[in-house]
Write an enzyme that holds these catalytic residues in place. Structure first.
Site, PDB file in Angstrom:
ATOM      1  N   HIS A  79       0.825  -1.427   0.042  1.00 62.95           N
ATOM      2  CA  HIS A  79      -0.033  -0.028   0.086  1.00 62.95           C
ATOM      3  C   HIS A  79       0.496   1.498   0.001  1.00 62.95           C
ATOM      4  O   HIS A  79       0.777   2.242  -1.041  1.00 62.95           O
ATOM      5  CB  HIS A  79      -0.882  -0.157   1.362  1.00 62.95           C
ATOM      6  CG  HIS A  79      -2.381  -1.086   2.093  1.00 62.95           C
ATOM      7  ND1 HIS A  79      -2.556  -1.335   2.783  1.00 62.95           N
ATOM      8  CD2 HIS A  79      -2.323  -1.968   0.186  1.00 62.95           C
ATOM      9  CE1 HIS A  79      -3.429  -2.199   2.040  1.00 62.95           C
ATOM     10  NE2 HIS A  79      -2.848  -3.085   0.550  1.00 62.95           N
ATOM     11  N   HIS A 236      -9.539  -2.078  -4.864  1.00 55.35           N
ATOM     12  CA  HIS A 236      -8.442  -2.600  -3.762  1.00 55.35           C
ATOM     13  C   HIS A 236      -7.208  -2.806  -4.529  1.00 55.35           C
ATOM     14  O   HIS A 236      -6.061  -3.053  -4.314  1.00 55.35           O
ATOM     15  CB  HIS A 236      -8.938  -2.709  -2.531  1.00 55.35           C
ATOM     16  CG  HIS A 236      -7.551  -2.797  -2.391  1.00 55.35           C
ATOM     17  ND1 HIS A 236      -6.721  -2.119  -1.459  1.00 55.35           N
ATOM     18  CD2 HIS A 236      -6.983  -4.145  -1.157  1.00 55.35           C
ATOM     19  CE1 HIS A 236      -5.765  -2.686  -0.402  1.00 55.35           C
ATOM     20  NE2 HIS A 236      -6.143  -3.726  -1.006  1.00 55.35           N
ATOM     21  N   ASP A 240      -3.293  -2.987  -4.839  1.00 55.07           N
ATOM     22  CA  ASP A 240      -2.467  -4.143  -4.827  1.00 55.07           C
ATOM     23  C   ASP A 240      -1.534  -4.039  -5.939  1.00 55.07           C
ATOM     24  O   ASP A 240       0.172  -4.198  -5.384  1.00 55.07           O
ATOM     25  CB  ASP A 240      -3.366  -4.636  -4.454  1.00 55.07           C
ATOM     26  CG  ASP A 240      -3.404  -5.137  -2.737  1.00 55.07           C
ATOM     27  OD1 ASP A 240      -3.104  -4.305  -1.911  1.00 55.07           O
ATOM     28  OD2 ASP A 240      -4.160  -6.234  -2.200  1.00 55.07           O
ATOM     29  N   HIS A 263      -0.669 -11.128  -5.150  1.00 56.31           N
ATOM     30  CA  HIS A 263       0.927 -10.854  -4.814  1.00 56.31           C
ATOM     31  C   HIS A 263       2.043 -11.509  -5.766  1.00 56.31           C
ATOM     32  O   HIS A 263       3.151 -11.210  -6.040  1.00 56.31           O
ATOM     33  CB  HIS A 263       1.362 -10.573  -3.644  1.00 56.31           C
ATOM     34  CG  HIS A 263       0.608  -9.794  -2.807  1.00 56.31           C
ATOM     35  ND1 HIS A 263       0.750  -8.098  -3.503  1.00 56.31           N
ATOM     36  CD2 HIS A 263      -0.273  -9.668  -1.902  1.00 56.31           C
ATOM     37  CE1 HIS A 263      -0.231  -7.911  -3.013  1.00 56.31           C
ATOM     38  NE2 HIS A 263      -1.162  -8.497  -1.645  1.00 56.31           N
TER      39      HIS A 263
END
Length: 294
Positions: A79, A236, A240, A263
Site C-alpha cells: 500500500h 483495491h 495492490d 502478489h
C-alpha cells in the site's frame, strides 16, 4: 507523465498498527537524492540495515508482499509502495522501528495524504521509463497478466469471486497522480469474516479491525458506512497491483491488463518481464529510447 525524478520536500512521520503483527510501528518518509530509489531502513535493528524496494528482494507473498535483504525484512509494503508510485515519487528513505508497514485504514489514502503534506519536489535527474513495444503475457489457469504497447500507463484489472457482493468486477484507469489520489488510493483491503476468524486463530491478522479492512459476512458488509465505491473490491486489487508493479523500480509506459492475479503471480510476471528485454526499452521523455543492457 513526468520528465524529472521527484522526492519529498521535507520529512514526514506517522504511526499505526501492522495488520498481521498487531504491533505499533512509527514510520518516517525522508527525501532522498536522485537515483536513490525507495529504500526501507529498520531503525530498530543494530546498524540500521535497509532493503531496497525491488522485486528481486521479495521473500514472501503468502499474505502480503514482504521484501528482505541480508537478514533485514520489511512486510506489507504494497500500500505504501502504491502511494509512492501513484503520487510520482521516485526517491525516498522509509525509516521504521518494526518490521511491518502500518495498515492505516486499509487503503493507500493515508499515505497519499502524508506525501501531500510533505510536498513533492522535482529533482535534477531525468525520470526513466520502461516503454513496452511488444506484448508480454503470463497465464496460469484463470490468472493472467499482459502488458501491451500504449502511450501512457494504463491499468485494467478484473476480479472474479463467487459471491453476490463481488461477482465479476473490472476497473480501467490511465494512472496519473490525480487519478490515483481520487479513484484508487481510498479503496480498502477486504476479506471474509470466516477467513479473518481463521487467521486470528493461527496468530495472524492480529491488527485487523473494521477500521482497517472491509469485512464481509454472508451477504452483508459489516463496516459502518458500507463501501467507499460500488466496485471498491476491484479498485483495491488495482491498488495492490500498483504496489507490486512499483517493485520493477521504474514506471511503465504501457497498458497492463490483469485478471485474477495476486502478489505471487504479479512477481512471477515481473520476472518474465525482465527476461523479455527485446519487448521493451528504457527511455526518458523527449529522448530516444535505448535498449536496456543491465
Amino acid at each position: 507523465m513526468m520528465m524529472h525524478q521527484h522526492t519529498l520536500a521535507r520529512a514526514v512521520s506517522t504511526s499505526g498498527v501492522g495488520v498481521h503483527s498487531g504491533k505499533t510501528v512509527n514510520l518516517t518518509l525522508k527525501p532522498a537524492p536522485p537515483n536513490h530509489g525507495i529504500r526501507f531502513i529498520r531503525m530498530d535493528l543494530p546498524g540500521h540495515p535497509g532493503v531496497t524496494a525491488h522485486f528481486n528482494n521479495v521473500v514472501d507473498t503468502s499474505l502480503a508482499t514482504v521484501i528482505g535483504e541480508e537478514g533485514c525484512i520489511v512486510s506489507t509494503v504494497e500500500h505504501l509502495m502504491a502511494a509512492l508510485t501513484g503520487m510520482g515519487i521516485d526517491n525516498v528513505s522509509v525509516e521504521m522501528d518494526d518490521y511491518e508497514v502500518p495498515i492505516m485504514d486499509g487503503s493507500a489514502g493515508p499515505f497519499a495524504d502524508l506525501i501531500e503534506s510533505a510536498g513533492i519536489c522535482a529533482q535534477e535527474g531525468a525520470k526513466c521509463y520502461f516503454k513496452v513495444h511488444t506484448p508480454i503475457s503470463l497465464e496460469e489457469g484463470e490468472k493472467s497478466v499482459t502488458i501491451y504497447p500504449a502511450d501512457a500507463f494504463r491499468l485494467t484489472c478484473t476480479i472474479v469471486y463467487d459471491h453476490p457482493l463481488i461477482g465479476t468486477q473490472t476497473c480501467d484507469f490511465v494512472v496519473t497522480p490525480a487519478v490515483f489520489r481520487k479513484e484508487i488510493s481510498p479503496a480498502r483491503t477486504f476479506g471474509f469474516l470466516h477467513d479473518v476468524e481463521t487467521m486470528k486463530r493461527y496468530g495472524l491478522g492480529r491488527g485487523g479491525t473494521l477500521d482497517n479492512a472491509v469485512v464481509i459476512d454472508g451477504d452483508k458488509v459489516l463496516n459502518p458506512g458500507g463501501l467507499r465505491f460500488p466496485d471498491e473490491f476491484v479498485r483495491h486489487k488495482a491498488l495492490d497491483c500498483l504496489g507490486d508493479f512499483s517493485l520493477i523500480s521504474m514506471p511503465i509506459i504501457g497498458h497492463v491488463v490483469i485478471c485474477r492475479s495476486g502478489h505471487a503471480f504479479n512477481r512471477a510476471f515481473l520476472e518474465k518481464f525482465f527476461k523479455e528485454k527485446s519487448s521493451w526499452e528504457v527511455c526518458t521523455l523527449g529522448q530516444k529510447p535505448e535498449t536496456f543492457s543491465g
